[in-house]
Design a protein around this motif. Structure first.
Motif, PDB file in Angstrom:
ATOM      1  N   PHE A  42      33.258  37.794  36.728  1.00 53.67           N
ATOM      2  CA  PHE A  42      34.261  37.928  37.779  1.00 53.67           C
ATOM      3  C   PHE A  42      35.400  36.944  37.565  1.00 53.67           C
ATOM      4  O   PHE A  42      36.544  37.223  37.939  1.00 53.67           O
ATOM      5  CB  PHE A  42      33.624  37.741  39.159  1.00 53.67           C
ATOM      6  CG  PHE A  42      34.457  38.319  40.261  1.00 53.67           C
ATOM      7  CD1 PHE A  42      34.597  39.695  40.380  1.00 53.67           C
ATOM      8  CD2 PHE A  42      35.124  37.513  41.164  1.00 53.67           C
ATOM      9  CE1 PHE A  42      35.378  40.254  41.379  1.00 53.67           C
ATOM     10  CE2 PHE A  42      35.913  38.047  42.168  1.00 53.67           C
ATOM     11  CZ  PHE A  42      36.034  39.430  42.278  1.00 53.67           C
ATOM     12  N   ALA A  43      35.102  35.799  36.937  1.00 55.61           N
ATOM     13  CA  ALA A  43      36.170  34.856  36.592  1.00 55.61           C
ATOM     14  C   ALA A  43      37.160  35.497  35.624  1.00 55.61           C
ATOM     15  O   ALA A  43      38.375  35.296  35.733  1.00 55.61           O
ATOM     16  CB  ALA A  43      35.588  33.584  35.986  1.00 55.61           C
ATOM     17  N   PHE A  44      36.644  36.281  34.665  1.00 60.17           N
ATOM     18  CA  PHE A  44      37.525  36.998  33.748  1.00 60.17           C
ATOM     19  C   PHE A  44      38.363  38.026  34.503  1.00 60.17           C
ATOM     20  O   PHE A  44      39.550  38.227  34.196  1.00 60.17           O
ATOM     21  CB  PHE A  44      36.711  37.681  32.643  1.00 60.17           C
ATOM     22  CG  PHE A  44      36.579  36.851  31.411  1.00 60.17           C
ATOM     23  CD1 PHE A  44      37.513  36.921  30.394  1.00 60.17           C
ATOM     24  CD2 PHE A  44      35.516  35.976  31.266  1.00 60.17           C
ATOM     25  CE1 PHE A  44      37.408  36.140  29.257  1.00 60.17           C
ATOM     26  CE2 PHE A  44      35.394  35.184  30.128  1.00 60.17           C
ATOM     27  CZ  PHE A  44      36.332  35.265  29.122  1.00 60.17           C
ATOM     28  N   ALA A  45      37.743  38.684  35.491  1.00 61.61           N
ATOM     29  CA  ALA A  45      38.492  39.659  36.287  1.00 61.61           C
ATOM     30  C   ALA A  45      39.618  38.974  37.051  1.00 61.61           C
ATOM     31  O   ALA A  45      40.767  39.434  37.040  1.00 61.61           O
ATOM     32  CB  ALA A  45      37.550  40.376  37.258  1.00 61.61           C
ATOM     33  N   VAL A  46      39.291  37.856  37.723  1.00 62.85           N
ATOM     34  CA  VAL A  46      40.300  37.123  38.504  1.00 62.85           C
ATOM     35  C   VAL A  46      41.413  36.620  37.597  1.00 62.85           C
ATOM     36  O   VAL A  46      42.607  36.766  37.907  1.00 62.85           O
ATOM     37  CB  VAL A  46      39.653  35.942  39.264  1.00 62.85           C
ATOM     38  CG1 VAL A  46      40.725  35.075  39.916  1.00 62.85           C
ATOM     39  CG2 VAL A  46      38.681  36.453  40.323  1.00 62.85           C
ATOM     40  N   SER A  47      41.026  36.031  36.450  1.00 64.34           N
ATOM     41  CA  SER A  47      42.038  35.465  35.553  1.00 64.34           C
ATOM     42  C   SER A  47      42.918  36.567  34.954  1.00 64.34           C
ATOM     43  O   SER A  47      44.128  36.383  34.771  1.00 64.34           O
ATOM     44  CB  SER A  47      41.383  34.647  34.440  1.00 64.34           C
ATOM     45  OG  SER A  47      40.533  35.441  33.650  1.00 64.34           O
ATOM     46  N   SER A  48      42.314  37.731  34.662  1.00 61.58           N
ATOM     47  CA  SER A  48      43.109  38.857  34.159  1.00 61.58           C
ATOM     48  C   SER A  48      44.116  39.300  35.205  1.00 61.58           C
ATOM     49  O   SER A  48      45.283  39.593  34.894  1.00 61.58           O
ATOM     50  CB  SER A  48      42.193  40.037  33.796  1.00 61.58           C
ATOM     51  OG  SER A  48      41.287  39.670  32.787  1.00 61.58           O
TER      52      SER A  48
END
Length: 463
Positions: A378-384
């Motif tokens: 989810f961190a990758f989703a937020v950062s994307s």
């Protein structure tokens, strides 16, 4: 911020060149707000959110969802204080960065919190409450800007400083809420986790669900490096879906329209107050339409809402682009009838986004990762989301200047790509228990099942 950057007092103090350009009636309609520093000020929030989302992922895993939400509120309060008190541009940007860190922490923790406390049959509706209150926040911000636009010379300070009020509400709420059972068990607090689950569900018999949480957490504990695990073959499907949804969410053009709605409406020829009022109207549409998603997402499903919205958004963007291309020249403005039609088309665009790509862009990534990679994924989703929000926020006014009406055709092309992506690559997750996604969703999908070989399921479930 879109409303503040349209206020003369704010521009005179921090961006005088933009104000001078705005005053020239014969200035190019599409270019009068094109200023890299102004765009960098607006988009610096998203760079800060991008970087902080990875720290927020660690905070979620080590401290829990509840303390991470508390930290988000503290950063918001600090951001409001610096922004409202700013006398120099660097202080203003520092406040904006603190807001961004708050966004990074909040966007990481809150959707995970909601997904983990919600029962499977209502998970979509509960998670979309996050997006609902985002839209209410946008509406309130537009109303505040409308109210402060004539408070000279410090209306902009009031607008930015009032952000501390919802931040304080969030801070108080973070002290009251119950930590999620998954987070408690993940951190070795099984007894507290079971108590929390009983409290959230309102019943004593939670053994089956609690056992499922324990099994998921035991699997997660065996993964020492969740970010490394994300790049294993079997983690590819949810990672691609999560990142793609965030990229597509931004390339609908929604944030370009919502950030700069007052500026955009001024470009169309509305006066300052009228443009802020038009932004309030789109904000109301945004809130009302999100309710549609709350009631429909667990009945109609995710895919149907996304595909219907693609059609409606595509028609709206093409129509706006055509009207501006034919009728809005570099100088002058639209006549009242056409300007009103553009506002209606913006509303139909916002409407369809608000019940689809807005909330579902956050819901689907929060529910498709297994426990062992959930916070990292989810961190990758937020950062994307943040990096592409930054790109759009930084580039939109320049793109509007150079592409003019064709910017709406640019976003239309992306909406077409999004629809094709949903048809062929996005699985339906309606009603699927959060810890059963691998077996029920990914291994059954005609494309994604290829990422799970005979050996892969064991490593995926046991690693």
């Amino acid at each position: 911020m879109g409303g503040v950057t349209g206020m003369d007092d704010f521009l005179i103090k921090f961006f005088p060149k933009v104000h001078e350009r705005k005053l020239h009636a014969a200035e190019n309609n599409y270019c009068k707000y094109d200023d890299q520093m102004l765009q960098l000020f607006t988009s610096s929030l998203y760079l800060a959110a991008l970087v902080s989302s990875f720290g927020a992922s660690k905070a979620c895993s080590i401290l829990g969802r509840k303390p991470t939400i508390f930290l988000a509120s503290a950063f918001f309060i600090a951001g409001a204080a610096f922004s409202a008190a700013a006398e120099q541009k660097w202080v203003l940007i520092l406040g904006r960065i603190l807001f961004g860190i708050g966004v990074g922490f909040g966007n990481e923790a809150v959707p995970l919190f909601l997904t983990e406390i919600a029962p499977a049959q209502h998970r979509g509706a509960v998670n979309i409450l996050f997006q609902l209150f985002v839209t209410i926040g946008i509406l309130v911000a537009n109303l505040v800007n409308y109210g402060t636009s004539n408070m000279h010379p410090n209306g902009w300070r009031v607008s930015l400083g009032l952000a501390a009020i919802p931040a304080f509400v969030l801070l108080i709420g973070s002290l009251i809420i119950t930590e999620t059972p998954s987070s408690l068990v993940e951190r070795g607090k099984e007894t507290q986790g079971k108590v929390a689950l009983k409290k959230i569900r309102g019943v004593d018999n939670v053994d089956a669900e609690f056992q499922q949480i324990i099994l998921a957490c035991e699997q997660a504990k065996k993964v020492q490096k969740p970010f490394k695990k994300l790049f294993k073959r079997e983690s590819t499907p949810p990672l691609i879906i999560a990142i793609s949804l965030q990229v597509f969410q931004q390339f609908t053009g929604i944030n370009a329209i919502m950030f700069y709605a007052p500026v955009l409406f001024q470009t169309l020829g509305f006066k300052s107050d009228a443009s802020l009022l038009s932004a309030v109207i789109t904000g109301l549409v945004n809130v009302g339409s999100t309710f549609v998603s709350i009631f429909a997402v667990d009945k109609a499903g995710r895919r149907k809402l996304l595909l219907q919205a693609c059609v409606q958004m595509l028609i709206s963007q093409l129509a706006i682009g055509w009207i501006l291309h034919v009728h809005l020249k570099e100088t002058g403005s639209l006549d009242r009838t056409l300007a009103a039609i553009v506002v209606i088309l913006v509303c139909t665009f916002v409407m369809s986004f608000a019940w689809s790509w807005g909330p579902l862009g956050w819901l689907i990534p929060s529910e498709t990762f297994p426990m062992e990679t959930r916070t990292a994924g989810f961190a990758f989703a937020v950062s994307s989301n943040m990096i592409f929000t930054f790109i759009i926020a930084q580039a939109f006014l320049s793109m509007l200047c150079h592409l003019q009406a064709y910017i709406f055709f640019f976003f239309s092309a992306w909406i077409l790509v999004m629809g094709i992506f949903v048809v062929f690559l996005l699985p339906e997750t309606k009603g699927v228990p959060i810890d059963s996604m691998v077996e029920t969703v990914w291994k059954q999908h005609p494309v994604w099942k290829k990422f799970f070989t005979d050996e892969a399921p064991k490593s995926y479930e046991m690693a």
